[in-house]
Design a protein around this motif. Structure first.
Motif, short mmCIF file in Angstrom:
data_model
loop_
_atom_site.label_atom_id
_atom_site.label_comp_id
_atom_site.label_asym_id
_atom_site.label_seq_id
_atom_site.Cartn_x
_atom_site.Cartn_y
_atom_site.Cartn_z
N ASN A 262 -14.37 -8.08 13.86
CA ASN A 262 -15.11 -6.90 13.39
C ASN A 262 -14.59 -6.35 12.07
O ASN A 262 -14.20 -5.19 11.95
N PHE A 263 -14.60 -7.24 11.08
CA PHE A 263 -14.21 -6.91 9.71
C PHE A 263 -15.42 -6.32 8.98
O PHE A 263 -16.39 -7.01 8.69
N GLY A 264 -15.38 -5.02 8.72
CA GLY A 264 -16.47 -4.36 7.99
C GLY A 264 -17.65 -3.98 8.85
O GLY A 264 -18.21 -2.89 8.71
N LYS A 265 -18.06 -4.86 9.77
CA LYS A 265 -19.17 -4.58 10.67
C LYS A 265 -19.00 -5.42 11.93
O LYS A 265 -18.29 -6.43 11.91
N PRO A 266 -19.67 -5.04 13.01
CA PRO A 266 -19.54 -5.81 14.26
C PRO A 266 -20.04 -7.24 14.08
O PRO A 266 -20.96 -7.52 13.30
N GLY A 267 -19.42 -8.17 14.82
CA GLY A 267 -19.88 -9.55 14.81
C GLY A 267 -19.27 -10.41 13.73
O GLY A 267 -19.70 -11.55 13.52
N THR A 268 -18.26 -9.92 13.06
CA THR A 268 -17.60 -10.67 12.00
C THR A 268 -16.15 -10.98 12.39
O THR A 268 -15.62 -10.41 13.34
N ILE A 269 -15.53 -11.87 11.61
CA ILE A 269 -14.10 -12.14 11.75
C ILE A 269 -13.47 -12.06 10.37
O ILE A 269 -13.95 -12.67 9.41
N GLY A 270 -12.41 -11.26 10.28
CA GLY A 270 -11.68 -11.15 9.03
C GLY A 270 -10.42 -12.00 9.06
O GLY A 270 -9.93 -12.36 10.13
N PRO B 193 -5.22 -1.74 4.26
CA PRO B 193 -5.78 -0.41 4.04
C PRO B 193 -6.58 0.08 5.25
O PRO B 193 -7.05 -0.72 6.06
N ALA B 194 -6.72 1.38 5.34
CA ALA B 194 -7.52 1.96 6.42
C ALA B 194 -8.99 1.58 6.25
O ALA B 194 -9.47 1.34 5.14
N ASP B 195 -9.68 1.52 7.37
CA ASP B 195 -11.13 1.33 7.44
C ASP B 195 -11.60 -0.04 6.96
O ASP B 195 -12.78 -0.21 6.64
N GLU B 196 -10.73 -1.03 6.94
CA GLU B 196 -11.20 -2.39 6.68
C GLU B 196 -12.04 -2.89 7.85
O GLU B 196 -13.01 -3.63 7.67
N TYR B 197 -11.64 -2.48 9.05
CA TYR B 197 -12.30 -2.93 10.28
C TYR B 197 -13.01 -1.77 10.96
O TYR B 197 -12.71 -0.60 10.72
N THR B 198 -13.95 -2.11 11.84
CA THR B 198 -14.70 -1.10 12.57
C THR B 198 -13.86 -0.54 13.71
O THR B 198 -12.72 -0.95 13.94
N HIS B 199 -14.48 0.39 14.46
CA HIS B 199 -13.84 0.96 15.64
C HIS B 199 -13.55 -0.12 16.68
O HIS B 199 -12.72 0.07 17.57
N GLY B 200 -14.21 -1.27 16.55
CA GLY B 200 -14.02 -2.38 17.48
C GLY B 200 -12.96 -3.37 17.04
O GLY B 200 -12.96 -4.51 17.52
N ILE B 201 -12.06 -2.97 16.15
CA ILE B 201 -10.98 -3.87 15.72
C ILE B 201 -10.21 -4.35 16.94
O ILE B 201 -9.78 -3.57 17.77
N GLU B 202 -10.05 -5.67 17.04
CA GLU B 202 -9.46 -6.25 18.25
C GLU B 202 -9.06 -7.70 18.01
O GLU B 202 -9.23 -8.22 16.91
N GLY C 39 -0.30 -11.34 2.85
CA GLY C 39 -1.29 -10.50 2.20
C GLY C 39 -1.24 -9.05 2.65
O GLY C 39 -0.63 -8.71 3.67
N THR C 40 -1.92 -8.20 1.89
CA THR C 40 -2.00 -6.77 2.21
C THR C 40 -3.44 -6.30 2.33
O THR C 40 -3.69 -5.10 2.44
N ALA C 41 -4.37 -7.22 2.28
CA ALA C 41 -5.79 -6.89 2.44
C ALA C 41 -6.49 -8.07 3.09
O ALA C 41 -6.19 -9.23 2.80
N SER C 42 -7.44 -7.76 3.97
CA SER C 42 -8.18 -8.81 4.67
C SER C 42 -9.37 -9.28 3.84
O SER C 42 -9.80 -8.61 2.90
N GLU C 43 -9.91 -10.42 4.22
CA GLU C 43 -11.09 -10.98 3.57
C GLU C 43 -12.00 -11.53 4.65
O GLU C 43 -11.57 -11.81 5.77
N ALA C 44 -13.28 -11.69 4.32
CA ALA C 44 -14.24 -12.21 5.29
C ALA C 44 -13.93 -13.68 5.58
O ALA C 44 -13.67 -14.46 4.67
N PHE C 45 -13.97 -14.04 6.86
CA PHE C 45 -13.75 -15.43 7.26
C PHE C 45 -15.05 -16.06 7.75
O PHE C 45 -15.49 -17.07 7.22
N THR C 46 -15.68 -15.47 8.76
CA THR C 46 -16.95 -15.99 9.26
C THR C 46 -17.66 -14.90 10.04
O THR C 46 -17.10 -13.83 10.30
#
Length: 313
Positions: A62-70, A39-48, A76-83
Motif C-alpha cells: 500500500n505505497f501511495g494507494k491501496p493495492g500497490t507494493i513499494g 518520510p511520513a505519508d509515503e504509505y496509506t493507513h493500510g501500511i503492512e 535508502g531513505t525513500a520508497s519507490e513503486a515496485f508493482t
C-alpha cells in the motif's frame, strides 16, 4: 630555557605521532534504538506486510494507494513503486521462500500471489472463496505456507495450510485445532519449523501450536497482552518473538516461554508489522500506521526468514 635530551625528545615525538596516526574508534550503532527511515505519508493507513530480500530491498504493501507494493532500496531513505496488484486486490502481508519467491497475501480477493525472484509479474499461487481474508502468512523450509484468516466481525479465526501436492497443484485447507481461535493475526514459525506462533488480536493473546500435518496440536498460551494491542509478529534464529504492540508504540521482544525481555520504544504509536533485513539480517524494519512510514532498529540476532533465504535454517 629547559633543555630536552635527545632521547626524551624522540619519545615525546613518537607519542605525538602515535596519537595523530591512530584514528578514533568508529561509533557503533546502539541496539534496540529505533529511528524513522522514510518520510511520513509515503504509505496509506493500510501500511503492512514488510519483507526483505537478500539484496537488502524492503517491500511493503500500500505505497501511495491501496493495492500497490513499494520498495525501499538497500540503504535508502525513500520508497519507490515496485508493482501493483490486480484491480480490487489489496495486499496485507509479504514473505519470501528459500528460492527468493515473493508471496503476497491479498485479503480482499482471497488470493496468495507469487512473484519469482528478480521478477515483477504476479501469478495466483492459491485462491479460495472459503477464506475470510487471508491476513498474515509465513513460509516453512519445505515451501508450505501458513496463513492467518481472521473474521473480524465474528472475532474468531482460523489457520490455513497451503502446499503443493505431488502433481504440483497447490492445495489448501483449514487446519484443525483443539481450541476455538480468536481473530488470528500475526503468525510465524519457530526456527526448527515445528511450532507455529499465532497472535489473536481480539484477546491480545499469543498462542503456540505443534504442527502435525494439517492439524495444530498441543495449544499453549504463551503470553496474554491487553486485548486489541497486538498485530504482526516475527521470530529470530534464537527462537525469540518480536511482537508489534499496536497502540502501545513498541515492539515486545519475548522469549518462547512468554517472558518479555524488553519493550523496544518506537517513534510511532501504531506499529502494524515488522521484518528482518539488512546484510546480516539483524536490522528490524517496522511499518507504522501512524504517519505511514517505516522505522528500524538493530538487534543482536538475525531473523528466521533471513536465515531461511540463505538456506541455513
Amino acid at each position: 630555557m629547559a633543555i630536552t635530551s635527545g632521547r626524551n625528545f624522540w619519545c615525546l615525538c613518537s607519542s605525538i605521532l602515535l596519537i595523530v596516526a591512530t584514528p578514533p574508534a568508529a561509533a557503533e550503532t546502539k541496539l534496540f534504538e529505533s529511528v524513522q527511515v522514510t518520510p511520513a505519508d509515503e504509505y496509506t493507513h493500510g501500511i503492512e506486510g514488510p519483507a526483505a530480500d537478500l539484496d537488502g530491498n524492503l517491500f511493503v504493501v500500500n505505497f501511495g494507494k491501496p493495492g500497490t507494493i513499494g520498495r525501499l532500496p538497500a540503504g535508502g531513505t525513500a520508497s519507490e513503486a515496485f508493482t501493483a496488484l490486480p484491480e480490487g486486490s489489496v495486499g496485507n502481508a509479504i514473505r519470501f521462500d528459500r528460492n527468493g519467491t515473493m508471496f503476497i497475501a491479498d485479503y480482499k480477493k482471497h488470493n496468495i500471489f507469487a512473484i519469482p525472484k528478480g521478477g515483477t509479474e504476479l501469478a495466483i499461487w492459491f485462491h479460495s472463496d472459503e477464506m475470510s481474508q487471508p491476513n498474515d502468512i509465513t513460509v516453512a523450509r519445505d515451501g508450505t505456507i501458513y496463513a492467518s484468516d481472521p473474521n473480524w466481525k465474528g472475532r474468531e479465526g482460523h489457520i490455513w495450510r497451503m502446499a503443493k501436492a505431488a502433481d504440483g497443484v497447490v492445495q489448501g485447507q483449514v487446519m484443525s485445532s483443539p481450541r476455538a481461535m480468536g481473530t488470528t493475526n500475526g503468525i510465524d514459525l519457530s526456527p526448527d519449523g515445528k511450532t507455529l506462533y499465532v497472535g489473536e488480536s481480539s484477546s491480545g493473546q499469543v498462542w503456540s501450536y505443534t504442527i502435525a500435518g494439517n492439524a495444530l496440536t498441543d495449544p499453549k498460551l504463551v503470553k496474554a497482552f491487553q486485548p486489541d494491542t497486538i498485530d504482526g509478529l516475527r521470530t529470530d534464529v534464537s527462537g525469540r518473538l518480536y511482537i508489534a504492540r499496536i497502540l502501545k508504540g513498541s515492539i515486545a521482544l519475548m522469549k518462547p516461554n512468554g517472558a518479555v525481555e524488553r519493550e523496544i520504544v518506537l517513534n510511532g504509536k501504531e506499529p502494524t508489522n515488522l521484518a528482518f533485513g539488512g546484510s546480516d539480517g539483524k536490522t528490524v524494519f517496522v511499518t507504522q500506521r501512524q504517519g505511514g512510514f517505516i522505522e528500524s532498529f538493530r538487534t543482536d540476532q538475525q531473523g528466521r526468514e533471513h536465515c531461511l533465504q540463505r538456506g541455513r535454517c
